[in-house]
Design a protein around this motif. Structure first.
Motif, short mmCIF file in Angstrom:
data_model
loop_
_atom_site.label_atom_id
_atom_site.label_comp_id
_atom_site.label_asym_id
_atom_site.label_seq_id
_atom_site.Cartn_x
_atom_site.Cartn_y
_atom_site.Cartn_z
N LEU A 51 0.83 -1.21 0.00
CA LEU A 51 0.00 0.00 0.00
C LEU A 51 0.86 1.26 0.00
O LEU A 51 0.63 2.18 -0.80
N THR A 52 1.87 1.31 0.86
CA THR A 52 2.71 2.51 0.92
C THR A 52 3.51 2.69 -0.37
O THR A 52 3.71 3.82 -0.83
N ALA A 53 3.96 1.57 -0.95
CA ALA A 53 4.73 1.66 -2.20
C ALA A 53 3.86 2.15 -3.34
O ALA A 53 4.34 2.84 -4.26
N SER A 54 2.54 1.83 -3.28
CA SER A 54 1.65 2.18 -4.39
C SER A 54 1.09 3.59 -4.30
O SER A 54 0.53 4.10 -5.28
N LEU B 124 10.36 4.91 5.98
CA LEU B 124 9.15 5.01 6.81
C LEU B 124 9.11 3.90 7.84
O LEU B 124 8.90 4.15 9.04
N PHE B 125 9.30 2.66 7.40
CA PHE B 125 9.16 1.53 8.32
C PHE B 125 10.37 1.37 9.23
O PHE B 125 10.24 0.82 10.33
N LEU C 136 8.98 -3.64 6.45
CA LEU C 136 10.36 -3.15 6.42
C LEU C 136 11.24 -4.06 5.58
O LEU C 136 11.91 -3.61 4.64
N GLY C 137 11.24 -5.35 5.90
CA GLY C 137 12.07 -6.28 5.15
C GLY C 137 11.65 -6.42 3.70
O GLY C 137 12.49 -6.47 2.80
N ALA C 138 10.33 -6.47 3.47
CA ALA C 138 9.83 -6.62 2.11
C ALA C 138 10.16 -5.41 1.25
O ALA C 138 10.55 -5.55 0.08
N SER C 139 10.03 -4.21 1.81
CA SER C 139 10.33 -2.99 1.06
C SER C 139 11.82 -2.93 0.72
O SER C 139 12.21 -2.53 -0.38
N LEU C 140 12.66 -3.34 1.68
CA LEU C 140 14.10 -3.32 1.45
C LEU C 140 14.49 -4.31 0.35
O LEU C 140 15.27 -3.99 -0.56
#
Length: 264
Positions: free
Chosen positions: A165-168, A179-180, A212-216
């Motif tokens: 959601l935040t990435a989109s 952010l995370f 956090l881990g997924a976004s990284l």
């Protein structure tokens, strides 16, 4: 970081004392490996979907998840490689579950996020109503272990939806990482300075480790046109897997995260 035992709201006795604690001590190793599993699960899910197709990938993920959980429930104490294999499989399948809702069924992240949040809250409510505790160092009965893994699965699905959601909405992968990274510090700060219960702080941080881990990992794997480093899904997945194996191997040998074995 939340490193002390999570004893808040723990009852003085449990209905059965058949097991020593089935989860690791919460330490810096716990949080590092947890973040690594979230990132690895994110890219592994996408990689498997590209490699085998979405439907076979989901089937393989479900089979691997069930197998790893059967093994985890079969052992009578915490074993590092058994426990963390189950966490990795939850991460992979949790990502797939969130992706199936969005890509396969067309459910938006703005809808799936509150749905997964409601599911997690329901698990916590049922767990607390049954056991009068959500403390992870009290996971010494089969019933509590079942509640624990249901909560873990729900946190992974929720964290995946939140990260997507935040990435989109314009933050992008790197913006989401920042952010995370800030957000995961807040439960620890609130616990240290504002009196937030350790159990509540732990589960809040646990949820945040997922996005956090997924976004990284997504930032590392995504192409430069999408704001990433362009390393690719396979190299990132394999690299993070090697890191997980190294940390878990160290803990398996050193037993630095093994429970003290005290009864509830």
């Amino acid at each position: 970081m939340i490193t002390e035992h999570l004893l808040d709201n723990r009852p003085t006795a449990a209905p059965f004392r058949t097991l020593v604690n089935k989860v690791p001590e919460v330490s810096v190793y716990f949080w590092v490996i947890k973040v690594l599993t979230t990132g690895m699960g994110e890219t592994a899910s996408d990689w498997l979907a590209h490699l085998f197709g979405p439907v076979p990938a989901v089937g393989l993920g479900a089979l691997a998840l069930v197998t790893s959980l059967v093994l985890q429930f079969a052992v009578r104490r915490y074993i590092a490689w058994v426990y963390w294999t189950a966490v990795v499989m939850v991460s992979v399948f949790g990502t797939m579950a969130a992706d199936v809702l969005h890509v396969g069924l067309g459910v938006s992240y703005t809808l799936s996020t509150p749905l997964f949040l409601a599911a997690l809250i329901a698990v916590f409510v049922l767990w607390y109503a049954s056991e009068r505790t959500l403390a992870i160092d009290s996971v010494r009965t089969r019933r509590r272990e079942a509640f624990y893994w249901a909560a873990v699965l729900a946190t992974f699905a929720l964290g995946t939806a939140v990260g997507d959601l935040t990435a989109s909405i314009g933050l992008g992968y790197l913006g989401s990482v920042v952010l995370f990274a800030v957000a995961i510090c807040l439960p620890a700060v609130a616990h240290r300075f504002a009196g937030l219960k350790a159990v509540t702080a732990f589960w809040a941080a646990y949820v945040i480790t997922r996005p956090l881990g997924a976004s990284l990992a997504d930032w590392m794997a995504a192409g430069r046109a999408r704001g990433g480093l362009g390393l690719g899904l396979a190299p990132v997945t394999l690299g993070w897997t090697v890191a997980i194996v190294c940390f878990v191997g160290y803990l398996a040998v050193s037993r630095r995260d093994a429970s003290s074995g005290r009864t509830v």
